[in-house]
Design a protein around this motif. Structure first.
Motif, PDB file in Angstrom:
ATOM      1  N   VAL A 153      17.890  -9.732  19.231  1.00  0.00           N
ATOM      2  CA  VAL A 153      17.779 -10.004  20.083  1.00  0.00           C
ATOM      3  C   VAL A 153      15.971  -8.794  20.982  1.00  0.00           C
ATOM      4  CG1 VAL A 153      18.693  -9.068  22.879  1.00  0.00           C
ATOM      5  CG2 VAL A 153      19.327 -10.380  20.791  1.00  0.00           C
ATOM      6  N   THR A 154      16.396  -7.770  19.948  1.00  0.00           N
ATOM      7  CA  THR A 154      14.944  -6.619  20.598  1.00  0.00           C
ATOM      8  C   THR A 154      14.047  -7.189  20.054  1.00  0.00           C
ATOM      9  OG1 THR A 154      16.502  -5.033  20.611  1.00  0.00           O
ATOM     10  CG2 THR A 154      14.376  -4.076  20.217  1.00  0.00           C
ATOM     11  N   GLY A 155      13.676  -7.138  18.580  1.00  0.00           N
ATOM     12  CA  GLY A 155      12.582  -8.207  18.130  1.00  0.00           C
ATOM     13  C   GLY A 155      12.688  -9.633  18.779  1.00  0.00           C
ATOM     14  N   HIS A 156      13.238 -10.384  18.999  1.00  0.00           N
ATOM     15  CA  HIS A 156      12.814 -11.631  19.809  1.00  0.00           C
ATOM     16  C   HIS A 156      11.883 -11.404  21.348  1.00  0.00           C
ATOM     17  CE1 HIS A 156      13.958 -15.174  22.179  1.00  0.00           C
ATOM     18  NE2 HIS A 156      13.248 -15.678  21.692  1.00  0.00           N
ATOM     19  N   LEU A 157      12.441 -10.474  21.854  1.00  0.00           N
ATOM     20  CA  LEU A 157      12.506  -9.530  23.561  1.00  0.00           C
ATOM     21  C   LEU A 157      10.893  -9.038  23.116  1.00  0.00           C
ATOM     22  CD1 LEU A 157      12.151 -10.056  25.851  1.00  0.00           C
ATOM     23  CD2 LEU A 157      12.934  -7.346  24.382  1.00  0.00           C
ATOM     24  N   VAL A 158      10.506  -8.662  21.879  1.00  0.00           N
ATOM     25  CA  VAL A 158       9.584  -8.269  21.935  1.00  0.00           C
ATOM     26  C   VAL A 158       7.847  -9.698  21.783  1.00  0.00           C
ATOM     27  CG1 VAL A 158       8.014  -6.747  19.492  1.00  0.00           C
ATOM     28  CG2 VAL A 158       9.743  -6.022  20.170  1.00  0.00           C
ATOM     29  N   ALA A 159       8.691 -10.440  20.369  1.00  0.00           N
ATOM     30  CA  ALA A 159       8.030 -11.514  20.368  1.00  0.00           C
ATOM     31  C   ALA A 159       7.458 -12.392  21.422  1.00  0.00           C
ATOM     32  CB  ALA A 159       8.589 -12.629  19.188  1.00  0.00           C
ATOM     33  N   VAL A 160       8.279 -12.236  22.490  1.00  0.00           N
ATOM     34  CA  VAL A 160       8.301 -13.223  23.527  1.00  0.00           C
ATOM     35  C   VAL A 160       7.335 -12.462  24.869  1.00  0.00           C
ATOM     36  CG1 VAL A 160       9.602 -14.173  25.682  1.00  0.00           C
ATOM     37  CG2 VAL A 160      10.406 -14.053  23.373  1.00  0.00           C
ATOM     38  N   LEU A 161       7.698 -11.070  24.565  1.00  0.00           N
ATOM     39  CA  LEU A 161       6.755 -10.284  25.234  1.00  0.00           C
ATOM     40  C   LEU A 161       4.817 -10.375  24.781  1.00  0.00           C
ATOM     41  CD1 LEU A 161       8.980  -7.163  26.490  1.00  0.00           C
ATOM     42  CD2 LEU A 161       8.377  -9.642  27.510  1.00  0.00           C
TER      43      LEU A 161
ATOM     44  N   LEU B  52       0.353 -27.782  31.082  1.00  0.00           N
ATOM     45  CA  LEU B  52       0.511 -26.495  31.306  1.00  0.00           C
ATOM     46  C   LEU B  52       1.841 -26.186  32.754  1.00  0.00           C
ATOM     47  CD1 LEU B  52      -2.947 -25.042  30.931  1.00  0.00           C
ATOM     48  CD2 LEU B  52      -0.973 -24.544  30.087  1.00  0.00           C
ATOM     49  N   ALA B  53       2.030 -26.965  33.473  1.00  0.00           N
ATOM     50  CA  ALA B  53       2.141 -27.437  35.146  1.00  0.00           C
ATOM     51  C   ALA B  53       4.209 -26.493  34.324  1.00  0.00           C
ATOM     52  CB  ALA B  53       2.463 -28.640  35.278  1.00  0.00           C
ATOM     53  N   LEU B  54       4.144 -27.532  33.307  1.00  0.00           N
ATOM     54  CA  LEU B  54       5.742 -27.262  32.620  1.00  0.00           C
ATOM     55  C   LEU B  54       5.837 -26.012  31.911  1.00  0.00           C
ATOM     56  CD1 LEU B  54       9.302 -27.686  31.922  1.00  0.00           C
ATOM     57  CD2 LEU B  54       7.938 -29.204  30.288  1.00  0.00           C
ATOM     58  N   HIS B  55       4.108 -25.850  30.871  1.00  0.00           N
ATOM     59  CA  HIS B  55       4.271 -24.400  30.285  1.00  0.00           C
ATOM     60  C   HIS B  55       4.749 -22.813  30.584  1.00  0.00           C
ATOM     61  CE1 HIS B  55       3.775 -23.039  26.378  1.00  0.00           C
ATOM     62  NE2 HIS B  55       2.984 -22.311  26.516  1.00  0.00           N
ATOM     63  N   VAL B  56       3.682 -23.153  31.706  1.00  0.00           N
ATOM     64  CA  VAL B  56       3.621 -21.724  32.047  1.00  0.00           C
ATOM     65  C   VAL B  56       5.193 -21.025  33.488  1.00  0.00           C
ATOM     66  CG1 VAL B  56       2.795 -20.166  34.405  1.00  0.00           C
ATOM     67  CG2 VAL B  56       1.173 -21.491  32.966  1.00  0.00           C
ATOM     68  N   PRO B  57       5.673 -22.694  33.917  1.00  0.00           N
ATOM     69  CA  PRO B  57       6.833 -21.540  34.235  1.00  0.00           C
ATOM     70  C   PRO B  57       7.943 -21.470  33.556  1.00  0.00           C
ATOM     71  CG  PRO B  57       6.800 -24.010  35.629  1.00  0.00           C
ATOM     72  CD  PRO B  57       5.590 -22.963  34.580  1.00  0.00           C
ATOM     73  N   LEU B  58       8.135 -22.628  33.077  1.00  0.00           N
ATOM     74  CA  LEU B  58       9.597 -22.459  31.493  1.00  0.00           C
ATOM     75  C   LEU B  58       8.981 -20.872  30.372  1.00  0.00           C
ATOM     76  CD1 LEU B  58      11.637 -23.263  30.239  1.00  0.00           C
ATOM     77  CD2 LEU B  58      10.193 -25.211  28.808  1.00  0.00           C
ATOM     78  N   GLY B  59       7.849 -20.910  30.217  1.00  0.00           N
ATOM     79  CA  GLY B  59       7.223 -19.513  30.202  1.00  0.00           C
ATOM     80  C   GLY B  59       7.660 -18.123  30.958  1.00  0.00           C
ATOM     81  N   VAL B  60       8.012 -18.304  32.159  1.00  0.00           N
ATOM     82  CA  VAL B  60       8.364 -16.983  32.872  1.00  0.00           C
ATOM     83  C   VAL B  60      10.224 -17.249  32.589  1.00  0.00           C
ATOM     84  CG1 VAL B  60       8.334 -16.177  35.269  1.00  0.00           C
ATOM     85  CG2 VAL B  60       5.976 -17.277  34.256  1.00  0.00           C
ATOM     86  N   THR B  61       9.981 -18.306  32.964  1.00  0.00           N
ATOM     87  CA  THR B  61      12.285 -18.273  32.369  1.00  0.00           C
ATOM     88  C   THR B  61      11.974 -17.603  31.339  1.00  0.00           C
ATOM     89  OG1 THR B  61      11.254 -20.796  34.128  1.00  0.00           O
ATOM     90  CG2 THR B  61      13.617 -20.141  32.948  1.00  0.00           C
ATOM     91  N   VAL B  62      11.453 -18.113  30.045  1.00  0.00           N
ATOM     92  CA  VAL B  62      11.853 -17.555  29.106  1.00  0.00           C
ATOM     93  C   VAL B  62      12.084 -15.786  28.973  1.00  0.00           C
ATOM     94  CG1 VAL B  62      11.029 -17.460  26.682  1.00  0.00           C
ATOM     95  CG2 VAL B  62      11.587 -19.595  27.569  1.00  0.00           C
ATOM     96  N   VAL B  63      10.554 -15.407  29.367  1.00  0.00           N
ATOM     97  CA  VAL B  63      10.546 -13.859  29.866  1.00  0.00           C
ATOM     98  C   VAL B  63      11.449 -13.643  30.111  1.00  0.00           C
ATOM     99  CG1 VAL B  63       8.706 -12.067  30.161  1.00  0.00           C
ATOM    100  CG2 VAL B  63       8.275 -14.300  28.890  1.00  0.00           C
ATOM    101  N   VAL B  64      12.266 -13.967  31.148  1.00  0.00           N
ATOM    102  CA  VAL B  64      12.960 -13.777  32.322  1.00  0.00           C
ATOM    103  C   VAL B  64      14.586 -13.387  31.615  1.00  0.00           C
ATOM    104  CG1 VAL B  64      14.413 -13.860  34.143  1.00  0.00           C
ATOM    105  CG2 VAL B  64      11.902 -13.423  34.668  1.00  0.00           C
ATOM    106  N   ALA B  65      14.970 -14.194  31.266  1.00  0.00           N
ATOM    107  CA  ALA B  65      15.647 -14.898  30.204  1.00  0.00           C
ATOM    108  C   ALA B  65      15.968 -13.700  29.419  1.00  0.00           C
ATOM    109  CB  ALA B  65      16.364 -15.768  29.631  1.00  0.00           C
ATOM    110  N   SER B  66      15.119 -13.441  28.256  1.00  0.00           N
ATOM    111  CA  SER B  66      14.906 -12.853  27.195  1.00  0.00           C
ATOM    112  C   SER B  66      14.891 -11.301  27.912  1.00  0.00           C
ATOM    113  CB  SER B  66      13.298 -12.850  26.545  1.00  0.00           C
ATOM    114  OG  SER B  66      13.552 -14.504  25.695  1.00  0.00           O
ATOM    115  N   VAL B  67      14.349 -10.858  28.608  1.00  0.00           N
ATOM    116  CA  VAL B  67      15.060  -9.815  29.339  1.00  0.00           C
ATOM    117  C   VAL B  67      15.845  -9.412  29.620  1.00  0.00           C
ATOM    118  CG1 VAL B  67      14.091  -7.649  31.141  1.00  0.00           C
ATOM    119  CG2 VAL B  67      12.643  -9.387  29.883  1.00  0.00           C
TER     120      VAL B  67
END
Length: 128
Positions: free
Chosen positions: A16-24, A98-113
């Motif tokens: 999970v920590t390694g995954h988070l580093v890549a996500v960030l 990008l209309a999907l990519h950007v908000p979904l990316g934010v969601t993935v980052v928040v969920a990963s954190v």
């Protein structure tokens, strides 16, 4: 902490920590591309694609944590949802939606954190 819990929790924590580093790294790489570093988009794509593989390994580790380690049941479905979101994210990125990519990316980052924070709490080490 029970031995089976310890043996399944530590790999989960590390993954999970390694995954988070890549996500960030992803928003940093996207930002570098937007500021003119055109090579950063190739790295952004490669890291994104590797996240799918890491997400699959994370699903396996979360399943082992739940089944063998008797950990919290919600962790495995959460890992599956995260993997599916990353798959959609990759598709949206390569199609430049990008209309999907950007908000979904934010969601993935928040969920990963949030997952990374939780996996290091004492609650993650408690047997259900």
């Amino acid at each position: 902490m029970e031995t089976s819990m310890r043996l399944t929790l530590w790999p989960l924590r590390l993954l999970v920590t390694g995954h988070l580093v890549a996500v960030l790294a992803q928003p940093v790489l996207a930002g570098r591309f937007l500021t003119g570093d055109v090579d950063a988009i190739a790295v952004h794509g490669a890291v994104g694609s590797s996240l799918a593989a890491a997400g699959l390994v994370l699903v396996v580790a979360a399943s082992v944590y739940v089944l063998a380690g008797r950990g919290r049941v919600w962790v495995a479905p959460a890992a599956v949802v995260l993997l599916l979101a990353e798959g959609v994210q990759i598709g949206a990125g390569y199609t430049r939606n990008l209309a999907l990519h950007v908000p979904l990316g934010v969601t993935v980052v928040v969920a990963s954190v949030l997952l990374a924070i939780w996996v290091w709490t004492p609650s993650a080490g408690r047997v259900r």
